[in-house]
Design an enzyme around this catalytic site. Structure first.
Site, PDB file in Angstrom:
ATOM      1  N   ASN A   9       0.869  -1.178   0.000  1.00  0.00           N
ATOM      2  CA  ASN A   9       0.000   0.000   0.000  1.00  0.00           C
ATOM      3  C   ASN A   9       0.906   1.229   0.000  1.00  0.00           C
ATOM      4  O   ASN A   9       1.474   1.579   1.022  1.00  0.00           O
ATOM      5  CB  ASN A   9      -0.888  -0.033   1.251  1.00  0.00           C
ATOM      6  CG  ASN A   9      -1.780   1.192   1.371  1.00  0.00           C
ATOM      7  OD1 ASN A   9      -1.808   2.040   0.470  1.00  0.00           O
ATOM      8  ND2 ASN A   9      -2.499   1.288   2.482  1.00  0.00           N
ATOM      9  N   LYS A  11       0.113   4.206  -0.273  1.00  0.00           N
ATOM     10  CA  LYS A  11      -0.575   5.364   0.339  1.00  0.00           C
ATOM     11  C   LYS A  11      -0.355   6.606  -0.541  1.00  0.00           C
ATOM     12  O   LYS A  11      -0.237   6.472  -1.758  1.00  0.00           O
ATOM     13  CB  LYS A  11      -0.116   5.560   1.789  1.00  0.00           C
ATOM     14  CG  LYS A  11      -0.277   4.251   2.608  1.00  0.00           C
ATOM     15  CD  LYS A  11      -0.136   4.436   4.085  1.00  0.00           C
ATOM     16  CE  LYS A  11      -0.297   3.087   4.795  1.00  0.00           C
ATOM     17  NZ  LYS A  11      -0.259   3.173   6.235  1.00  0.00           N
ATOM     18  N   HIS A  95      -9.585   0.672   5.063  1.00  0.00           N
ATOM     19  CA  HIS A  95      -8.322   0.970   5.750  1.00  0.00           C
ATOM     20  C   HIS A  95      -8.596   1.911   6.927  1.00  0.00           C
ATOM     21  O   HIS A  95      -9.433   2.807   6.829  1.00  0.00           O
ATOM     22  CB  HIS A  95      -7.323   1.605   4.774  1.00  0.00           C
ATOM     23  CG  HIS A  95      -5.937   1.632   5.319  1.00  0.00           C
ATOM     24  ND1 HIS A  95      -5.525   2.569   6.236  1.00  0.00           N
ATOM     25  CD2 HIS A  95      -4.877   0.810   5.115  1.00  0.00           C
ATOM     26  CE1 HIS A  95      -4.267   2.311   6.565  1.00  0.00           C
ATOM     27  NE2 HIS A  95      -3.844   1.262   5.897  1.00  0.00           N
ATOM     28  N   GLU A  97      -7.017   4.369   8.030  1.00  0.00           N
ATOM     29  CA  GLU A  97      -6.839   5.803   7.732  1.00  0.00           C
ATOM     30  C   GLU A  97      -8.102   6.368   7.091  1.00  0.00           C
ATOM     31  O   GLU A  97      -8.497   7.505   7.368  1.00  0.00           O
ATOM     32  CB  GLU A  97      -5.603   5.991   6.838  1.00  0.00           C
ATOM     33  CG  GLU A  97      -4.322   5.778   7.642  1.00  0.00           C
ATOM     34  CD  GLU A  97      -3.120   5.285   6.840  1.00  0.00           C
ATOM     35  OE1 GLU A  97      -3.138   5.362   5.596  1.00  0.00           O
ATOM     36  OE2 GLU A  97      -2.157   4.814   7.481  1.00  0.00           O
ATOM     37  N   GLU A 167      -5.059  -5.176  10.553  1.00  0.00           N
ATOM     38  CA  GLU A 167      -4.088  -4.106  10.758  1.00  0.00           C
ATOM     39  C   GLU A 167      -4.401  -3.384  12.067  1.00  0.00           C
ATOM     40  O   GLU A 167      -5.237  -2.477  12.082  1.00  0.00           O
ATOM     41  CB  GLU A 167      -4.155  -3.101   9.603  1.00  0.00           C
ATOM     42  CG  GLU A 167      -3.829  -3.676   8.253  1.00  0.00           C
ATOM     43  CD  GLU A 167      -3.306  -2.605   7.278  1.00  0.00           C
ATOM     44  OE1 GLU A 167      -2.215  -2.795   6.754  1.00  0.00           O
ATOM     45  OE2 GLU A 167      -3.988  -1.586   7.089  1.00  0.00           O
ATOM     46  N   GLY A 173       2.552   2.306  10.851  1.00  0.00           N
ATOM     47  CA  GLY A 173       3.482   3.424  10.711  1.00  0.00           C
ATOM     48  C   GLY A 173       4.185   3.806  11.996  1.00  0.00           C
ATOM     49  O   GLY A 173       4.825   4.859  12.063  1.00  0.00           O
ATOM     50  N   SER A 213       3.610  -2.065  10.411  1.00  0.00           N
ATOM     51  CA  SER A 213       5.061  -2.126  10.657  1.00  0.00           C
ATOM     52  C   SER A 213       5.640  -3.510  10.349  1.00  0.00           C
ATOM     53  O   SER A 213       6.566  -3.965  11.027  1.00  0.00           O
ATOM     54  CB  SER A 213       5.387  -1.684  12.087  1.00  0.00           C
ATOM     55  OG  SER A 213       4.968  -0.339  12.292  1.00  0.00           O
TER      56      SER A 213
HETATM   57  P1  13P Z   1       3.094   0.403   7.697  1.00  0.00           P
HETATM   58  O1  13P Z   1       3.620  -0.894   7.093  1.00  0.00           O
HETATM   59  O2  13P Z   1       3.804   1.603   7.176  1.00  0.00           O
HETATM   60  O3  13P Z   1       2.978   0.331   9.162  1.00  0.00           O
HETATM   61  O4  13P Z   1       1.585   0.559   7.127  1.00  0.00           O
HETATM   62  C1  13P Z   1       0.731  -0.520   7.190  1.00  0.00           C
HETATM   63  C2  13P Z   1      -0.495  -0.178   6.433  1.00  0.00           C
HETATM   64  O5  13P Z   1      -1.262   0.682   6.814  1.00  0.00           O
HETATM   65  C3  13P Z   1      -0.744  -0.918   5.181  1.00  0.00           C
HETATM   66  O6  13P Z   1      -2.023  -0.691   4.707  1.00  0.00           O
END
Ligand code: 13P
Length: 250
Positions: A9, A11, A95, A97, A167, A173, A213
């Protein structure tokens, strides 16, 4: 056995040049023998370019979102059919976010899933708890709410086209990866839940990815656990070497 999948992803990252270099490097350095299906999810505007670069590579394209309606006066939205048209196979929905910042409620996510399904896209449906929810002992309630609202409202055939990404929000992150034990425990709960909703034949066929992560150093300790069929990777998917290492982490 569920398919092993490692999805990146990206982003809202990469310039056009960075995105094309990343895709080219993935294409040049993959062996085609990776144990996992590889998927990259670039920002919408790079999708066509990346699809052309990756053509013939076996690496699939995903999108990071789609609209909850089919077409019409929805300024700025991108429909699932448009994505399909552009060469997309997968779409990430739900997701954290988007749940936290863009109003994607369980009801909205269900509508987006339905749009994706009728457009013949595979859905990577995300779920996961915040740290406060985990501390309050609400992990299972949160996962049940997020997953039941989708799986109770689509048929079995469609359900078999979904992939679930667990997740934990506190791991995204932050560098605070869930321990293999924590991840295995949540994945076991999710497997039992979907088996009870869909029956074991369908439930056991659905890939359960871990995200938060996950990187080239910790992927194999996670992927060796029961019911962890791969990963949804954020930061580490922006480096070709790291992403390919994760795709080989079995
Ligand atoms: P990170 O791997 O940067 O923690 O992000 C995970 C994520 O949100 C994948 O959709």
């Amino acid at each position: 056995m569920p398919q092993k999948i490692v999805a990146g992803n990206w982003k809202m990252n990469t310039s056009l040049e960075e995105a094309t270099q990343l895709a080219q490097s993935l294409k040049d350095n993959q062996t085609g023998q990776e144990p996992a299906k590889l998927v990259v999810c670039p920002p919408f505007v790079w999708i066509r370019t990346i699809a052309e670069i990756l053509q013939g590579s076996g690496i699939s394209i995903g999108a990071q979102n789609c609209a909850s309606t089919a077409s019409g006066a929805f300024t700025g939205e991108i429909s699932a059919t448009m994505l399909k048209n552009a060469g997309v196979e997968y779409v990430i929905l739900g997701h954290s976010e988007r749940r936290a910042m863009f109003g994607d409620s369980n009801a909205v996510i269900l509508e987006k899933c339905k749009q994706a399904i009728v457009s013949d896209l595979k859905v990577i449906l995300c779920c996961g708890e915040t740290l406060a929810e985990r501390k309050a002992g609400e992990l299972e309630t949160v996962l049940t709410g997020q997953l039941t609202s989708v799986f109770k409202n689509i048929d079995q055939l469609s359900a078999s086209n979904l992939v679930i990404a667990y997740e934990p929000v506190w791991a995204i992150g932050t560098g605070l990866t869930a321990t293999p034990e924590q991840a295995e425990s949540a994945h076991g709960f999710i497997r039992n839940l979907i088996n009870s909703l869909l029956g074991e034949t369908v439930g056991n066929s659905i890939s359960l990815l871990y995200g938060g992560s996950c990187n080239a150093s910790n992927a194999s300790s996670l992927f060796s656990r029961n019911n962890i069929d791969g990963g949804l990777i954020g930061g580490a998917s922006l480096k070709s070497d790291d992403f390919l290492k994760i795709g080989n982490a079995w």
